[in-house]
Write an enzyme that holds these catalytic residues in place. Structure first.
Site, PDB file in Angstrom:
ATOM      1  N   LYS A   1       0.823  -1.205   0.000  1.00 11.94           N
ATOM      2  CA  LYS A   1       0.000   0.000   0.000  1.00 11.94           C
ATOM      3  C   LYS A   1       0.861   1.260   0.000  1.00 11.94           C
ATOM      4  CE  LYS A   1      -3.720  -2.410   0.124  1.00 11.94           C
ATOM      5  NZ  LYS A   1      -4.591  -2.483  -1.064  1.00 11.94           N
TER       6      LYS A   1
ATOM      7  N   HIS B   1      -9.349  -8.490  -8.523  1.00 10.31           N
ATOM      8  CA  HIS B   1      -9.185  -8.195  -7.106  1.00 10.31           C
ATOM      9  C   HIS B   1      -9.766  -9.349  -6.286  1.00 10.31           C
ATOM     10  CE1 HIS B   1     -11.462  -6.899  -3.484  1.00 10.31           C
ATOM     11  NE2 HIS B   1     -10.322  -6.325  -3.169  1.00 10.31           N
TER      12      HIS B   1
END
Length: 403
Positions: A198, A336
């Site tokens: 991230k 995803h």
């Protein structure tokens, strides 16, 4: 107990029936955060389709869920969708051959009296049901779901494994950078070669050392992807892109709002690396608009639409057909959701690869111990359906739901 891990092909009656549909809300474990949200209170809907077909003396049950990183859809299911299904004749839900259930028809009935557009939580509610139908059908045939998908959608055989990367690298409340290093090293020990971390949760000057640490562990930039989870405005996205360009990363994921196609296009015009997006597009039409206006490059950028968030596999297949009509390749698709359902999806429909959540989002995330990870590729087990029964932490919840 209604649930069995080993299935043999069930013998169909004149008309198969779904005798009950059940949902339970599951809490995701872990206190990790990305640039936008903390996942501590996120939940998932686990859905069971209980059929009147028996195998080894037990009813055959299909399971599905609405993917990871959102919220459960129990109220939408109980208040709107399940009553619609309860009103239809059983034959409306059976496929033409009579060997299983019609996932497309189930999704269409679930959407009766729903207006076009506004694709939000209902897309995940319908998806959980539709995915459970695919699990059920594969179990009725006594085979892994990816084989059922290949046959149904006429996809050529393409091996039994697919490239995979380990998704993680979240922000932790304490010792975040050290825990990032430990996490990636642990994934590496498990056999993963590529990783996603991230960005956007810290200032750029703090994120860059995290990226450099990840690249050092992986050995090169093209084994590291970074994900901003839609955090940036245009200028911030351009600044991040300029900062990471020298590292030649695998991709820069969801730099800005997923519906800001102008931002995506402008960023791509100035960034030589690959951009990935689509996780938060829940329909065929939204996906088409990304293809039309988002600047995505043929053979280069990555599409991450997730059937668990967007009405299921039937809708996802429509998206794939649209991608190909626009000139894109299925190999540009990495859905995803690092879980077993999307492993079977990616392998069954011939996609570029899939992600895994080996360390987060239990009991849904990651794969079962029976899956095989070799040379950066993952292969599902031979368990019928999606093999969710082999997920050690998930299995007791499945048993509880159907008993």
């Amino acid at each position: 107990m209604l649930l069995a891990i080993k299935y043999t092909a069930a013998l169909p009656r004149a008309i198969m029936r779904i005798v009950d549909i059940r949902e339970v809300t599951i809490n995701l474990k872990g206190g990790v955060s990305n640039a936008i949200v903390n996942f501590h209170k996120h939940t998932v809907s686990l859905v069971a389709l209980i059929s009147d077909q028996f195998s080894e003396g037990k009813p055959v049950v299909g399971f599905g869920f609405n993917s990871i990183g959102r919220f459960a859809q129990g109220e939408i299911l109980r208040e709107r969708i399940l009553p619609r299904l309860a009103e239809v004749a059983p034959e409306k839900l059976v496929n033409r051959s009579g060997s299983g259930f019609n996932a497309e028809a189930l999704a269409q009935i679930a959407m009766q009296n729903e207006k076009p557009g506004g694709h939000g939580d209902r897309a995940g509610a319908v998806a959980a049901l539709e995915l459970a139908a695919w699990d059920l059908n594969a179990k009725l045939l006594g085979e892994p779901a990816y084989k059922t998908l290949r046959r149904h959608f006429d996809v050529a055989e393409s091996g039994v494994s697919i490239p995979v990367y380990a998704a993680g690298g979240y922000y932790y409340p304490k010792d975040s950078t050290k825990r990032l290093n430990d996490e990636l090293l642990r994934y590496q020990e498990l056999g993963y070669h590529s990783f996603k971390i991230k960005v956007g949760g810290y200032e750029l000057r703090e994120d860059i050392p995290r990226i450099e640490a990840a690249v050092a562990i992986a050995g090169c930039g093209d084994k590291i992807a970074v994900d901003a989870n839609g955090r940036f405005d245009l200028q911030e996205a351009l600044t991040m892109a300029a900062a990471i360009e020298p590292y030649k990363l695998r991709w820069f994921e969801e730099p800005g709002d997923p519906l800001d196609f102008d931002l995506n296009r402008i960023l791509i015009e100035s960034y030589s690396g690959s951009v990935a997006t689509g996780e938060n597009l829940f329909s065929l039409m939204d996906s088409k608009n990304l293809m039309r206006f988002g600047g995505m490059r043929l053979g280069k950028d990555i599409f991450q639409m997730d059937p668990g968030l967007g009405y299921g596999i039937t809708e996802y297949h429509r998206i794939l057909k649209a991608l190909e009509e626009f000139g894109y390749q299925r190999k540009q698709c990495y859905p995803h959701g690092g879980h077993l359902i999307n492993l079977h999806l990616a392998l069954g429909l011939g996609l570029g690869g899939c992600e895994a959540y080996p360390g987060v989002f239990q009991p849904i995330g990651g794969y079962s111990a029976q899956c095989s990870l070799v040379d950066g590729k993952i292969a599902p087990s031979d368990a019928p359906g999606f093999g969710l029964e082999q997920k050690q932490e998930l299995y007791p919840l499945m048993c509880e739901l159907v008993n």
